[in-house]
Enzyme design. Structure first.
Site, PDB file in Angstrom:
ATOM      1  N   LYS A  38     -14.663 -23.045  -3.715  1.00 58.18           N
ATOM      2  CA  LYS A  38     -13.895 -23.270  -4.946  1.00 58.18           C
ATOM      3  C   LYS A  38     -12.457 -22.757  -4.762  1.00 58.18           C
ATOM      4  O   LYS A  38     -12.186 -21.970  -3.837  1.00 58.18           O
ATOM      5  CB  LYS A  38     -14.584 -22.551  -6.102  1.00 58.18           C
ATOM      6  CG  LYS A  38     -14.696 -21.045  -5.902  1.00 58.18           C
ATOM      7  CD  LYS A  38     -15.694 -20.418  -6.851  1.00 58.18           C
ATOM      8  CE  LYS A  38     -15.762 -18.916  -6.647  1.00 58.18           C
ATOM      9  NZ  LYS A  38     -16.887 -18.310  -7.343  1.00 58.18           N
ATOM     10  N   ARG A 137     -21.945 -14.129 -18.497  1.00 61.14           N
ATOM     11  CA  ARG A 137     -20.984 -15.227 -18.377  1.00 61.14           C
ATOM     12  C   ARG A 137     -21.645 -16.559 -18.731  1.00 61.14           C
ATOM     13  O   ARG A 137     -21.335 -17.159 -19.736  1.00 61.14           O
ATOM     14  CB  ARG A 137     -20.400 -15.244 -16.957  1.00 61.14           C
ATOM     15  CG  ARG A 137     -19.296 -16.247 -16.772  1.00 61.14           C
ATOM     16  CD  ARG A 137     -18.565 -16.066 -15.451  1.00 61.14           C
ATOM     17  NE  ARG A 137     -19.386 -16.326 -14.282  1.00 61.14           N
ATOM     18  CZ  ARG A 137     -18.940 -16.209 -13.035  1.00 61.14           C
ATOM     19  NH1 ARG A 137     -17.691 -15.820 -12.795  1.00 61.14           N
ATOM     20  NH2 ARG A 137     -19.742 -16.462 -12.010  1.00 61.14           N
ATOM     21  N   HIS A 166     -26.360 -14.301 -11.116  1.00 64.57           N
ATOM     22  CA  HIS A 166     -25.131 -13.805 -10.506  1.00 64.57           C
ATOM     23  C   HIS A 166     -25.009 -12.320 -10.810  1.00 64.57           C
ATOM     24  O   HIS A 166     -25.248 -11.897 -11.944  1.00 64.57           O
ATOM     25  CB  HIS A 166     -23.939 -14.588 -11.074  1.00 64.57           C
ATOM     26  CG  HIS A 166     -22.667 -14.377 -10.310  1.00 64.57           C
ATOM     27  ND1 HIS A 166     -22.571 -14.580  -8.958  1.00 64.57           N
ATOM     28  CD2 HIS A 166     -21.423 -13.983 -10.721  1.00 64.57           C
ATOM     29  CE1 HIS A 166     -21.316 -14.330  -8.557  1.00 64.57           C
ATOM     30  NE2 HIS A 166     -20.608 -13.965  -9.610  1.00 64.57           N
ATOM     31  N   ARG A 223     -25.263 -17.042  -1.525  1.00 61.34           N
ATOM     32  CA  ARG A 223     -23.993 -17.699  -1.889  1.00 61.34           C
ATOM     33  C   ARG A 223     -22.830 -16.832  -1.419  1.00 61.34           C
ATOM     34  O   ARG A 223     -22.432 -15.888  -2.098  1.00 61.34           O
ATOM     35  CB  ARG A 223     -23.899 -17.899  -3.408  1.00 61.34           C
ATOM     36  CG  ARG A 223     -24.991 -18.779  -4.008  1.00 61.34           C
ATOM     37  CD  ARG A 223     -24.687 -19.089  -5.477  1.00 61.34           C
ATOM     38  NE  ARG A 223     -24.383 -17.923  -6.266  1.00 61.34           N
ATOM     39  CZ  ARG A 223     -25.284 -17.188  -6.935  1.00 61.34           C
ATOM     40  NH1 ARG A 223     -26.564 -17.525  -6.933  1.00 61.34           N
ATOM     41  NH2 ARG A 223     -24.892 -16.132  -7.623  1.00 61.34           N
ATOM     42  N   TYR A 266      17.951  -8.943  -8.698  1.00 63.97           N
ATOM     43  CA  TYR A 266      17.995  -8.991 -10.166  1.00 63.97           C
ATOM     44  C   TYR A 266      17.752  -7.608 -10.753  1.00 63.97           C
ATOM     45  O   TYR A 266      16.836  -6.894 -10.326  1.00 63.97           O
ATOM     46  CB  TYR A 266      16.917  -9.930 -10.710  1.00 63.97           C
ATOM     47  CG  TYR A 266      17.215 -11.398 -10.519  1.00 63.97           C
ATOM     48  CD1 TYR A 266      18.296 -12.000 -11.150  1.00 63.97           C
ATOM     49  CD2 TYR A 266      16.395 -12.173  -9.713  1.00 63.97           C
ATOM     50  CE1 TYR A 266      18.551 -13.351 -10.971  1.00 63.97           C
ATOM     51  CE2 TYR A 266      16.634 -13.526  -9.533  1.00 63.97           C
ATOM     52  CZ  TYR A 266      17.722 -14.113 -10.166  1.00 63.97           C
ATOM     53  OH  TYR A 266      17.978 -15.431 -10.004  1.00 63.97           O
ATOM     54  N   CYS A 313      12.325 -12.472  -6.106  1.00 65.26           N
ATOM     55  CA  CYS A 313      12.839 -13.615  -6.866  1.00 65.26           C
ATOM     56  C   CYS A 313      11.824 -14.754  -6.815  1.00 65.26           C
ATOM     57  O   CYS A 313      10.770 -14.632  -6.194  1.00 65.26           O
ATOM     58  CB  CYS A 313      14.156 -14.104  -6.281  1.00 65.26           C
ATOM     59  SG  CYS A 313      15.352 -12.815  -5.906  1.00 65.26           S
ATOM     60  N   ASP A 315      12.119 -17.520  -5.155  1.00 67.30           N
ATOM     61  CA  ASP A 315      12.062 -18.167  -3.839  1.00 67.30           C
ATOM     62  C   ASP A 315      12.448 -17.274  -2.671  1.00 67.30           C
ATOM     63  O   ASP A 315      12.415 -17.722  -1.527  1.00 67.30           O
ATOM     64  CB  ASP A 315      13.006 -19.378  -3.826  1.00 67.30           C
ATOM     65  CG  ASP A 315      12.872 -20.200  -5.092  1.00 67.30           C
ATOM     66  OD1 ASP A 315      11.756 -20.659  -5.363  1.00 67.30           O
ATOM     67  OD2 ASP A 315      13.870 -20.332  -5.825  1.00 67.30           O
TER      68      ASP A 315
HETATM   69  C1  LIG Z   1     -17.624 -17.463  -6.563  1.00 70.12           C
HETATM   70  C2  LIG Z   1     -19.070 -17.261  -6.687  1.00 70.12           C
HETATM   71  C3  LIG Z   1     -19.795 -16.736  -5.610  1.00 70.12           C
HETATM   72  C4  LIG Z   1     -19.146 -16.152  -4.387  1.00 70.12           C
HETATM   73  O1  LIG Z   1     -18.676 -14.848  -4.729  1.00 70.12           O
HETATM   74  P1  LIG Z   1     -18.115 -13.850  -3.642  1.00 70.12           P
HETATM   75  O2  LIG Z   1     -17.986 -12.554  -4.342  1.00 70.12           O
HETATM   76  O3  LIG Z   1     -16.794 -14.401  -3.215  1.00 70.12           O
HETATM   77  O4  LIG Z   1     -19.090 -13.832  -2.526  1.00 70.12           O
HETATM   78  C5  LIG Z   1     -21.172 -16.681  -5.736  1.00 70.12           C
HETATM   79  N1  LIG Z   1     -21.794 -17.122  -6.853  1.00 70.12           N
HETATM   80  C6  LIG Z   1     -21.117 -17.609  -7.910  1.00 70.12           C
HETATM   81  C7  LIG Z   1     -21.875 -18.056  -9.114  1.00 70.12           C
HETATM   82  C8  LIG Z   1     -19.738 -17.669  -7.874  1.00 70.12           C
HETATM   83  O5  LIG Z   1     -19.077 -18.132  -8.941  1.00 70.12           O
END
Ligand SMILES: *Cc1c(COP(=O)(O)O)cnc(C)c1O
Length: 375
Positions: A38, A137, A166, A223, A266, A313, A315
Site C-alpha cells: 500500500k 479500527r 490486527h 502480513r 526564511y 524551503c 524546494d
Molecule cells: C499496513 C498493514 C500491515 C503491515 O504493517 P507493518 O507494521 O508495516 O508490518 C499489516 N496488516 C494490516 C491490516 C495493515 O493495514
C-alpha cells in the site's frame, strides 16, 4: 526531448527487500507471506516492488489500502492475489470485484454490499473477515465472528477465504501481554467458528511487530510491511538483520562563504557564529523533506554528517559545511543512506520528528524519481 531527472532521487535496492523478506519467510515457517505494498509500497514503488517480489516468489500475497492501488497492480500484470486491507467503498465495489481483489468484510452491511454487487456482476467475490481484537479500527468483535461467518457461508457469490485481526501493540515491549491476550481471544473465536463450519483457508494476524516478536500460533499467513522495507517497527529493538532498501540522494547546487552574524533562510532563524561555508541542496518539503527538520536534521556530504541550517524551503535547504570544507557544487548529498562510513536512516529522521520510519518513506513525494537496482 527526454524529461530531465529530478534533482534528488530515491534508490530502491531490491536485493535488500529480498533479504528482508527472507527473514520474514524464515520466521513465518510454512505460513504464506503477504507483503503490504500500500501507499506505493511505503514510497518504494508498488508496481516495481510487486513485480520483483512476484517474479522471485518472495511473497505469496500482496496487500493494498485502496481499490485504485489494487487496480494499478492488476493493470501492471501482477497475478499474485491482492487483499484490500480495509472495506471497499460502495461506489468502488464493482471495480474491486471485477479486478479479482480480495475484499475485507467488517460486518453484516459490508457482507451485503459485497454480495449484492457480486450477484449483479455474476462474479464470486472472495472475502476476508476482519475481527477487532483491540485495534479499534475496523472489524467485528471476536464473539460475533461465528455468526457473520455463517451468514457469509450462506451468501450467494461470496466465498470466505480468510479471517484476520490486527495487533496495535505488537511492536513495543510493553505491549507483550496485551498482544498475547488479543491473539488468544482471536484464535479462540477462530477455533470455535472452524469447529462449526470447517477451516478458514487463511487465518492471519501478524504485522511486522508480531512477525519479529510473537508466537504466530495456528495461523496460516503473515502480513509483512515495514520489515520488508528494512525497518523494525520498534526502532529501539534490534530483532533481526534488516537492510533499509531506500536511499535518498541529491547533490550540492551552490556553495558560499558567510561571515559571523549572517543569517540563513526564511525567518532568518539561524545565524553564523563564525565564518563558515554553506551548501544549498535542491530538496524541500515539496519533495517530502519535512519542514520540521529545519535547524534539526542532518545530511551526509563529503563523507561526514552536517547540520541542516535555517528553515527548509519548498524546494531547497541549506547545510553548514564548516569553515574548512572542500565540498563543491555537484558533490553528492545523502539524506537517507550511506556515504563512506556514515549512515543516516529513516529512523534517524523519524526520531527528530517524533514519528516513525513508515511516515518518512511514504512522504517522499512523486517529484522524487525512483530508481530500482538489483533486479
Ligand atoms: C499496513 C498493514 C500491515 C503491515 O504493517 P507493518 O507494521 O508495516 O508490518 C499489516 N496488516 C494490516 C491490516 C495493515 O493495514
Amino acid at each position: 526531448m527526454p524529461r530531465c531527472p529530478s534533482p534528488s532521487h530515491a534508490i530502491i535496492d531490491l536485493r535488500a527487500i529480498a533479504a528482508n523478506l527472507a527473514v520474514v519467510r524464515k520466521r513465518a515457517g510454512d505460513r504464506k507471506v503477504l507483503f503490504a505494498v500500500k501507499a506505493d509500497a511505503y514510497g518504494h514503488g508498488a508496481v516495481e516492488v510487486s513485480r520483483y517480489v512476484e517474479k522471485h516468489r518472495y511473497a505469496d500475497w500482496l496487500a493494498v489500502a485502496t481499490v485504485a492501488e489494487g487496480q494499478e497492480l492488476v493493470e501492471a500484470g501482477i497475478t499474485l492475489p491482492i487483499l484490500k486491507l480495509s472495506p471497499a467503498d460502495p461506489w468502488d465495489m464493482d471495480a474491486a470485484i471485477t479486478s479479482g481483489m480480495r475484499l475485507t468484510v467488517v460486518d453484516f452491511d459490508t457482507l451485503e454490499a459485497v454480495s449484492k454487487a457480486a450477484v449483479r456482476l455474476g462474479i464470486t467475490a472472495r472475502i476476508h473477515i476482519a475481527v477487532d481484537s483491540g485495534m479499534g479500527r475496523i472489524g467485528l468483535r471476536p464473539e460475533h465472528l461465528a455468526q457473520l461467518t455463517a451468514a457469509a457461508d450462506r451468501t450467494e457469490r461470496v466465498e470466505v477465504e480468510g479471517v484476520f485481526t490486527h495487533l496495535p501493540m505488537s511492536d513495543v515491549p510493553e505491549g507483550e501481554e496485551f498482544t498475547r491476550h488479543e491473539i488468544d481471544a482471536f484464535m479462540t473465536a477462530v477455533t470455535q467458528t472452524q469447529t462449526d463450519r470447517g477451516p478458514f483457508p487463511l487465518v492471519h494476524l501478524a504485522n511486522s511487530g508480531a512477525i519479529l516478536g510473537h508466537d504466530l500460533g495456528k495461523t496460516s499467513m503473515v502480513r509483512a510491511g515495514i520489515v520488508g522495507y528494512g525497518y523494525d517497527p520498534d526502532p529501539h529493538a534490534n530483532r533481526a538483520d534488516l537492510h533499509p532498501a531506500l536511499s535518498w540522494i541529491s547533490h550540492v547546487t551552490f556553495v558560499k562563504t558567510i561571515n559571523p552574524g549572517d543569517a540563513i533562510g526564511y525567518g532568518r532563524t539561524w545565524t553564523a557564529s563564525e565564518t563558515t561555508k554553506i551548501a544549498t541542496v535542491p530538496v524541500g518539503y515539496a519533495d517530502g523533506l519535512s519542514r520540521g527538520l529545519s535547524n534539526k536534521g542532518h545530511v551526509l556530504i563529503g563523507g561526514s554528517v552536517h547540520p541542516i541550517v535555517g528553515r527548509i524551503c519548498m524546494d531547497q535547504f541549506m547545510v553548514d559545511l564548516g569553515p574548512d570544507s572542500s565540498v563543491t557544487v555537484g558533490d553528492e548529498v545523502v539524506l537517507i543512506g550511506t556515504q563512506g562510513d556514515e549512515v543516516l536512516t529513516a529512523d534517524d529522521m523519524a526520531e527528530l520528528l517524533g514519528t516513525i520510519s513508515y511516515e518518512i518513506t511514504c512522504a517522499i513525494s512523486k517529484r522524487v524519481d525512483r530508481r530500482w537496482v538489483g533486479q
